[in-house]
Design a protein around this motif. Structure first.
Motif, PDB file in Angstrom:
ATOM      1  N   PHE A 129       0.836  -1.205   0.000  1.00  0.00           N
ATOM      2  CA  PHE A 129       0.000   0.000   0.000  1.00  0.00           C
ATOM      3  C   PHE A 129       0.871   1.257   0.000  1.00  0.00           C
ATOM      4  CE2 PHE A 129      -2.401   3.258   2.404  1.00  0.00           C
ATOM      5  CZ  PHE A 129      -3.416   3.462   1.491  1.00  0.00           C
ATOM      6  N   CYS A 130       2.065   1.139   0.588  1.00  0.00           N
ATOM      7  CA  CYS A 130       2.984   2.284   0.631  1.00  0.00           C
ATOM      8  C   CYS A 130       3.970   2.221  -0.528  1.00  0.00           C
ATOM      9  CB  CYS A 130       3.718   2.327   1.958  1.00  0.00           C
ATOM     10  SG  CYS A 130       2.624   2.714   3.314  1.00  0.00           S
ATOM     11  N   GLY A 131       3.551   1.704  -1.654  1.00  0.00           N
ATOM     12  CA  GLY A 131       4.378   1.718  -2.854  1.00  0.00           C
ATOM     13  C   GLY A 131       5.381   0.602  -2.955  1.00  0.00           C
ATOM     14  N   GLY A 132       5.351  -0.319  -2.008  1.00  0.00           N
ATOM     15  CA  GLY A 132       6.286  -1.440  -2.054  1.00  0.00           C
ATOM     16  C   GLY A 132       7.694  -1.011  -1.680  1.00  0.00           C
ATOM     17  N   PHE A 133       8.650  -1.890  -1.984  1.00  0.00           N
ATOM     18  CA  PHE A 133      10.047  -1.594  -1.641  1.00  0.00           C
ATOM     19  C   PHE A 133      10.715  -0.861  -2.789  1.00  0.00           C
ATOM     20  CE2 PHE A 133       9.271  -5.601   0.776  1.00  0.00           C
ATOM     21  CZ  PHE A 133       9.413  -5.055   2.042  1.00  0.00           C
ATOM     22  N   LYS A 134      11.550   0.114  -2.444  1.00  0.00           N
ATOM     23  CA  LYS A 134      12.327   0.755  -3.491  1.00  0.00           C
ATOM     24  C   LYS A 134      13.749   0.210  -3.498  1.00  0.00           C
ATOM     25  CE  LYS A 134      13.685   4.849  -0.845  1.00  0.00           C
ATOM     26  NZ  LYS A 134      13.431   6.242  -0.622  1.00  0.00           N
ATOM     27  N   ALA A 135      14.081  -0.553  -2.475  1.00  0.00           N
ATOM     28  CA  ALA A 135      15.382  -1.227  -2.406  1.00  0.00           C
ATOM     29  C   ALA A 135      15.152  -2.545  -1.691  1.00  0.00           C
ATOM     30  CB  ALA A 135      16.377  -0.377  -1.641  1.00  0.00           C
ATOM     31  N   ASP A 136      16.064  -3.496  -1.891  1.00  0.00           N
ATOM     32  CA  ASP A 136      15.909  -4.765  -1.183  1.00  0.00           C
ATOM     33  C   ASP A 136      15.933  -4.524   0.318  1.00  0.00           C
ATOM     34  OD1 ASP A 136      15.509  -6.626  -3.092  1.00  0.00           O
ATOM     35  OD2 ASP A 136      17.635  -7.042  -3.439  1.00  0.00           O
ATOM     36  N   PRO A 137      14.891  -4.979   1.010  1.00  0.00           N
ATOM     37  CA  PRO A 137      14.917  -4.760   2.456  1.00  0.00           C
ATOM     38  C   PRO A 137      15.967  -5.657   3.115  1.00  0.00           C
ATOM     39  CG  PRO A 137      13.034  -6.082   1.866  1.00  0.00           C
ATOM     40  CD  PRO A 137      13.709  -5.707   0.578  1.00  0.00           C
ATOM     41  N   TYR A 138      16.673  -5.089   4.083  1.00  0.00           N
ATOM     42  CA  TYR A 138      17.701  -5.828   4.802  1.00  0.00           C
ATOM     43  C   TYR A 138      17.165  -6.209   6.172  1.00  0.00           C
ATOM     44  CZ  TYR A 138      22.143  -6.421   7.331  1.00  0.00           C
ATOM     45  OH  TYR A 138      23.171  -6.898   8.098  1.00  0.00           O
ATOM     46  N   LYS A 139      16.438  -5.253   6.759  1.00  0.00           N
ATOM     47  CA  LYS A 139      15.855  -5.491   8.073  1.00  0.00           C
ATOM     48  C   LYS A 139      14.483  -4.834   8.110  1.00  0.00           C
ATOM     49  CE  LYS A 139      18.177  -5.876  12.366  1.00  0.00           C
ATOM     50  NZ  LYS A 139      19.174  -5.343  13.285  1.00  0.00           N
ATOM     51  N   ILE A 140      13.480  -5.577   8.587  1.00  0.00           N
ATOM     52  CA  ILE A 140      12.157  -4.994   8.762  1.00  0.00           C
ATOM     53  C   ILE A 140      11.834  -5.053  10.245  1.00  0.00           C
ATOM     54  CG2 ILE A 140       9.698  -5.173   8.193  1.00  0.00           C
ATOM     55  CD1 ILE A 140      10.454  -6.278   5.515  1.00  0.00           C
ATOM     56  N   ILE A 141      11.418  -3.901  10.779  1.00  0.00           N
ATOM     57  CA  ILE A 141      11.201  -3.798  12.216  1.00  0.00           C
ATOM     58  C   ILE A 141       9.740  -3.489  12.493  1.00  0.00           C
ATOM     59  CG2 ILE A 141      11.867  -2.568  14.319  1.00  0.00           C
ATOM     60  CD1 ILE A 141      14.432  -1.743  12.717  1.00  0.00           C
ATOM     61  N   ALA A 142       9.141  -4.254  13.397  1.00  0.00           N
ATOM     62  CA  ALA A 142       7.811  -3.944  13.893  1.00  0.00           C
ATOM     63  C   ALA A 142       8.005  -3.095  15.130  1.00  0.00           C
ATOM     64  CB  ALA A 142       7.052  -5.225  14.226  1.00  0.00           C
ATOM     65  N   GLY A 143       7.652  -1.809  15.037  1.00  0.00           N
ATOM     66  CA  GLY A 143       7.910  -0.875  16.125  1.00  0.00           C
ATOM     67  C   GLY A 143       9.061   0.026  15.750  1.00  0.00           C
ATOM     68  N   GLY A 144       9.594   0.720  16.738  1.00  0.00           N
ATOM     69  CA  GLY A 144      10.679   1.667  16.473  1.00  0.00           C
ATOM     70  C   GLY A 144      12.033   0.990  16.439  1.00  0.00           C
ATOM     71  N   PRO A 145      13.039   1.703  15.950  1.00  0.00           N
ATOM     72  CA  PRO A 145      14.372   1.100  15.853  1.00  0.00           C
ATOM     73  C   PRO A 145      15.053   0.870  17.194  1.00  0.00           C
ATOM     74  CG  PRO A 145      14.406   3.375  15.086  1.00  0.00           C
ATOM     75  CD  PRO A 145      12.983   3.031  15.334  1.00  0.00           C
ATOM     76  N   MET A 146      14.593   1.522  18.258  1.00  0.00           N
ATOM     77  CA  MET A 146      15.236   1.317  19.552  1.00  0.00           C
ATOM     78  C   MET A 146      14.660   0.116  20.303  1.00  0.00           C
ATOM     79  SD  MET A 146      17.672   3.468  19.826  1.00  0.00           S
ATOM     80  CE  MET A 146      18.173   3.594  21.542  1.00  0.00           C
ATOM     81  N   MET A 147      13.348  -0.076  20.228  1.00  0.00           N
ATOM     82  CA  MET A 147      12.731  -1.150  21.011  1.00  0.00           C
ATOM     83  C   MET A 147      11.915  -2.131  20.192  1.00  0.00           C
ATOM     84  SD  MET A 147      11.619   0.605  24.607  1.00  0.00           S
ATOM     85  CE  MET A 147      11.244  -0.938  25.432  1.00  0.00           C
ATOM     86  N   GLY A 148      11.739  -1.864  18.905  1.00  0.00           N
ATOM     87  CA  GLY A 148      10.933  -2.752  18.078  1.00  0.00           C
ATOM     88  C   GLY A 148      11.633  -4.074  17.840  1.00  0.00           C
ATOM     89  N   SER A 149      10.870  -5.047  17.294  1.00  0.00           N
ATOM     90  CA  SER A 149      11.518  -6.323  17.032  1.00  0.00           C
ATOM     91  C   SER A 149      11.651  -6.556  15.532  1.00  0.00           C
ATOM     92  CB  SER A 149      10.753  -7.467  17.703  1.00  0.00           C
ATOM     93  OG  SER A 149       9.382  -7.301  17.519  1.00  0.00           O
ATOM     94  N   ALA A 150      12.782  -7.105  15.138  1.00  0.00           N
ATOM     95  CA  ALA A 150      13.023  -7.399  13.735  1.00  0.00           C
ATOM     96  C   ALA A 150      12.197  -8.623  13.361  1.00  0.00           C
ATOM     97  CB  ALA A 150      14.503  -7.653  13.508  1.00  0.00           C
ATOM     98  N   VAL A 151      11.533  -8.579  12.207  1.00  0.00           N
ATOM     99  CA  VAL A 151      10.712  -9.712  11.784  1.00  0.00           C
ATOM    100  C   VAL A 151      11.474 -10.527  10.743  1.00  0.00           C
ATOM    101  CG1 VAL A 151       8.565  -8.505  12.279  1.00  0.00           C
ATOM    102  CG2 VAL A 151       9.521  -8.392   9.989  1.00  0.00           C
ATOM    103  N   ILE A 152      11.123 -11.819  10.655  1.00  0.00           N
ATOM    104  CA  ILE A 152      11.874 -12.673   9.738  1.00  0.00           C
ATOM    105  C   ILE A 152      11.267 -12.703   8.348  1.00  0.00           C
ATOM    106  CG2 ILE A 152      12.899 -14.136  11.508  1.00  0.00           C
ATOM    107  CD1 ILE A 152      10.685 -16.188  10.882  1.00  0.00           C
ATOM    108  N   GLY A 153      10.083 -12.117   8.175  1.00  0.00           N
ATOM    109  CA  GLY A 153       9.467 -12.107   6.855  1.00  0.00           C
ATOM    110  C   GLY A 153       8.318 -11.121   6.847  1.00  0.00           C
ATOM    111  N   THR A 154       7.652 -10.983   5.706  1.00  0.00           N
ATOM    112  CA  THR A 154       6.561 -10.007   5.622  1.00  0.00           C
ATOM    113  C   THR A 154       5.194 -10.680   5.691  1.00  0.00           C
ATOM    114  OG1 THR A 154       6.707 -10.131   3.238  1.00  0.00           O
ATOM    115  CG2 THR A 154       7.894  -8.347   4.293  1.00  0.00           C
ATOM    116  N   ASP A 155       5.181 -11.990   5.932  1.00  0.00           N
ATOM    117  CA  ASP A 155       3.900 -12.700   5.982  1.00  0.00           C
ATOM    118  C   ASP A 155       3.295 -12.701   7.380  1.00  0.00           C
ATOM    119  OD1 ASP A 155       4.119 -13.250   3.340  1.00  0.00           O
ATOM    120  OD2 ASP A 155       5.171 -15.138   3.659  1.00  0.00           O
ATOM    121  N   PHE A 156       3.665 -11.727   8.164  1.00  0.00           N
ATOM    122  CA  PHE A 156       3.121 -11.663   9.511  1.00  0.00           C
ATOM    123  C   PHE A 156       2.079 -10.559   9.593  1.00  0.00           C
ATOM    124  CE2 PHE A 156       7.318 -13.477   9.980  1.00  0.00           C
ATOM    125  CZ  PHE A 156       7.048 -14.594  10.765  1.00  0.00           C
TER     126      PHE A 156
END
Lengths: 452, 343
Positions: free
Chosen positions: A325-352
């Protein structure tokens, strides 16, 4: 930069120790919240809160409407789950969450109509008991990230006096701007929500606390709060120093009131109640319409996102659909975080699916962040210097490595809120938060063994 | 949209500051450069050779000992260079190079790597090496070359350090203090400040050391707590001992290795307390011990022994001064102190 003093806005009554000056990166502050159309399906985990998980109350094949309850628990400390799209229940089964836990989940195939459930009506909330029951039915959990059921928080035990309600709009995590947008876009909802909580719980003082890097939010809050000054009790707006982790509950209470919450105690121990700004705003809308918590705003940002922005998405939307919905990726994602970068958790995929407590989905391309190789601790003491809770993270790490339970206890490892300030500043790149978690786990395990 | 590559996961926080161990060590090296330049100015190219041997041997010792212990190579963190420079700063320019190499091996292999490498050493490596050399090669360690003597050919003129003169002439006695500046061979206060006096390579030039210290403060590598407390405590004791004689205090603060020790040695991360309360106790202890050794000891100088002694106390100091978690009530603090869990 933006630290202009605004008339009538309070200044913090105490300055917290430590903390770190992370760059704010509030890139999406100017992005008006966009409502996401119905996704193809939603997956609603039965555990989206701290407390007892829910059990599904629907079966495969059932047709549901938006706002229909689909999961509940008979336990007190829990919050029901509601269908966030209209459509048909297609699956009920275990789902691995981004955190690695496995929860039961209900999948609803959307019919695209977002048809409201017929049973929705404004709740009756004239007394405190009715109000608390209504809050429970709304499915509201703390929207700031912790996900604590709101009705539990609002149920102040007999004999405990709360004199200050703090509305937390600090939003100290980098990138996230949903609370800021809430202040700008739904200021009247926030204030009416504040009013309800204040009246229901008979709390005298209300302080809406915002970090000083959001002067527009402070001005808007002040403007609307001034319209509520009809009674003797004022609703005040306070500007706080922009220093991570200003929005952490204990730090917030200290900044606003100067009081310190003792380790292991709740804010009520010092007469405070802290609510997230989006939570009170939701509460006001819910009491008006009866529509439970079925959607929330998320900041979608990061160097890999094509069109960053703030999105109001049905809860349970897959991260992949949200990003598309936000235009997809413009670069290969390396890390996706649910939450903020200080306390959020990195997810292992986008199927969550997204959960109630997620306030952002951040996707970063490689090399956005400098990642340091873990080296030996040089005892520089920076971790202890920045710890807002006055702990010595490196000593706790040593105690954890040695399995020294008495030392872990003596160093108050339990007090740690995992804000990440220590690991942020560590020149040796040590993942201190991970060691802190290890220390807590070792201590808990030792405690369990003792109980046997 | 399908993902082309697997995502990376890791514990929060996902952002990190730019500070690195290598960066910190580089800052310390930069801060030591003014004093190194001053030593070459006063003591000639021999100073550079000595520093080169110390640094080179430290690096070789670090590389070989890590290799022998099958541990990852840590030359990249630059800490061996810092140790080498500090060791050289503690030696007289006439010190034989092979003896200096022994000191470097002691510092890196015995003091640092035997105890687990960077951050694990229980005393300052350069200082302990200095003491080992002092006890092993006492004559060479105490033969001081006069400044600028190198310009007059290879036969260096030896001299006494200002602190030697204090001991030899009984200048620690209040009655004799008025004679300080008229004592034969005693440099003027100005020369003391700029470093035109006998002494170890790095200790002579106060202005270069203060410059380096200011750089470290500016870069936030160190805080002023330890240097100020150390020098402050020492100066206070000397003020009492000298019955208010300011010239005496000035000579004592500028003489010997006090500033080098206070700015660069006592502030060593691994061997000083982490919390400020502990740092105050540690640095005050260093100041008191240095003053005591100079006033009452048989040796003219006591900076290295006092820092090493206080280094040994650091684990205990840290146990006494363990900070209490945010919001811990007062009664609970006392209770914890009584129960005193052993570390």
């Amino acid at each position: 930069m933006n630290h202009i003093r605004q008339k009538g806005v309070l200044k913090a009554s105490a300055r917290n120790r430590g903390g770190v000056g992370v760059s704010h990166n509030k890139n999406t502050a100017g992005c008006e919240t966009v409502r996401m159309p119905a996704p193809s399906k939603v997956t609603l985990a039965m555990r989206q809160h701290i407390g007892a998980p829910c059990r599904p109350t629907v079966s495969v094949g059932d047709t549901v409407g938006v706002g229909q309850k689909i999961g509940d628990s008979d336990k007190y400390c829990s919050a029901p789950i509601h269908a966030s799209v209209s459509g048909v229940v297609t699956a009920i089964g275990p789902l691995p969450l981004a955190s690695g836990e496995i929860a039961e989940a209900v999948t609803i195939e959307s019919d695209g109509e977002m048809r409201l459930f017929e049973g929705i009506a404004p709740p009756k909330a004239d007394t405190k008991e009715e109000f608390l029951a209504a809050v429970r039915e709304s499915g509201l959990v703390g929207l700031g990230g912790a996900g604590f059921p709101a009705h539990v928080k609002l149920n102040i035990p007999q004999g405990v006096e709360i004199d200050t309600l703090i509305i937390n709009a600090a939003e100290c995590e980098p990138y996230i701007t949903v609370d800021y947008r809430e202040c700008i876009e739904n200021s009247w909802d926030i204030l009416s929500g504040v009013r309800v909580v204040k009246d229901m719980l008979a709390i005298k003082n209300v302080v809406i606390a915002v970090e000083d890097n959001k002067p527009e939010a402070i001005a808007e809050m002040k403007k609307v709060a001034d319209n509520f000054q009809d009674t003797g009790d004022e609703i005040k707006v306070m500007s706080l120093r922009s220093r991570y982790p200003q929005g952490a509950e204990k730090m917030m209470i200290r900044s606003v009131t100067g009081r310190k919450v003792p380790p292991g105690k709740l804010p009520s121990a010092v007469g405070c109640l802290v609510m997230n700004v989006a939570s009170v705003s939701f509460l006001a809308r819910y009491l008006k319409t009866g529509k439970p918590l079925v959607s929330r705003s998320l900041t979608v940002d990061g160097s890999a996102i094509a069109k960053p922005g703030n999105v109001r998405a049905p809860i349970g939307t897959l991260i992949s659909e949200l990003i598309d919905f936000c235009g997809g990726f413009k670069a290969d994602p390396y890390k996706i975080i649910a939450g903020g970068p200080m306390m959020g958790s990195a997810v292992i995929g986008t199927d969550f699916p997204t959960l109630k407590q997620y306030n952002a989905i951040l996707a970063f391309a490689e090399n956005t962040f400098r990642l340091k190789k873990e080296r030996d601790c040089i005892r520089c003491g920076r971790c202890a210097f920045v710890c807002p809770l006055n702990l010595v993270p490196t000593a706790i790490m040593d105690a954890a490595k040695a399995g020294n339970v008495p030392m872990i206890e003596r160093l108050s490892a339990d007090t740690c809120m995992e804000c990440g300030s220590c690991a942020y500043v560590c020149p040796s790149g040590i993942p201190l938060v991970q060691y802190l978690r290890l220390a807590k786990a070792i201590k808990n395990k030792a405690g369990e063994e003792q109980c046997r | 949209m399908p993902l082309n590559k697997k995502l990376t996961v890791g514990p929060s926080p996902h952002v990190r500051s730019g500070a690195t161990t290598t960066g910190i060590m580089l800052d310390v090296i930069i801060a030591l450069v003014p004093a190194l330049i001053a030593s070459v100015y006063y003591f000639g190219p021999g100073a550079l050779a000595l520093a080169g041997v110390c640094v080179g041997t430290c690096m070789a010792a670090e590389y070989l000992s890590r290799k022998a212990m099958k541990r990852p190579n840590t030359l990249g963190d630059l800490s061996a260079i810092v140790t080498g420079l500090l060791l050289a700063f503690n030696l007289p320019v006439s010190f034989p190079l092979w003896m200096a190499a022994i000191g470097a091996v002691v510092a890196i292999v015995v003091v640092k790597q035997f105890f687990g490498g960077l951050g694990k050493n229980f005393v300052n490596p350069a200082l302990l090496a200095r003491i080992v050399l002092f006890l092993s090669f006492g004559k060479q360690m105490t033969s001081w070359t006069a400044p600028f003597a190198w310009k007059n050919g290879p036969d260096a003129v030896t001299t006494a350090t200002p602190l030697n003169l204090f001991k030899l002439n009984g200048l620690y006695l209040v009655d004799n203090m008025k004679n300080i500046e008229s004592t034969p061979g005693m440099p003027s206060m100005l020369k003391m400040f700029f470093g035109e006096r006998g002494g170890s390579l790095g200790e002579v030039c106060a202005v270069a050391l203060i410059l380096g210290g200011a750089y470290l403060l500016f870069r936030r590598v160190i805080t002023p707590v330890i240097p100020l407390t150390y020098v402050g405590t020492f100066a206070a004791v000397m003020l009492l001992a000298g019955k208010g004689d300011l010239a005496f205090v000035g000579y004592q603060v500028l003489g010997g290795g006090l500033l080098l020790g206070a700015i660069f040695m006592a502030t060593d991360y691994a061997t000083s307390p982490i919390n400020i309360k502990g740092q105050l106790i540690f640095a005050a202890g260093c100041g008191l011990l240095t003053a005591a050794i100079r006033l009452f000891g048989s040796m003219p100088e006591g900076v290295s022994f006092s820092i090493i002694l206080m280094n040994l106390l650091v684990p205990h100091i840290e146990r006494w001064t363990l900070p209490k978690a945010f919001g811990t009530p007062k009664e609970k603090r006392k209770e914890n102190e009584k129960s005193g869990v052993k570390t």
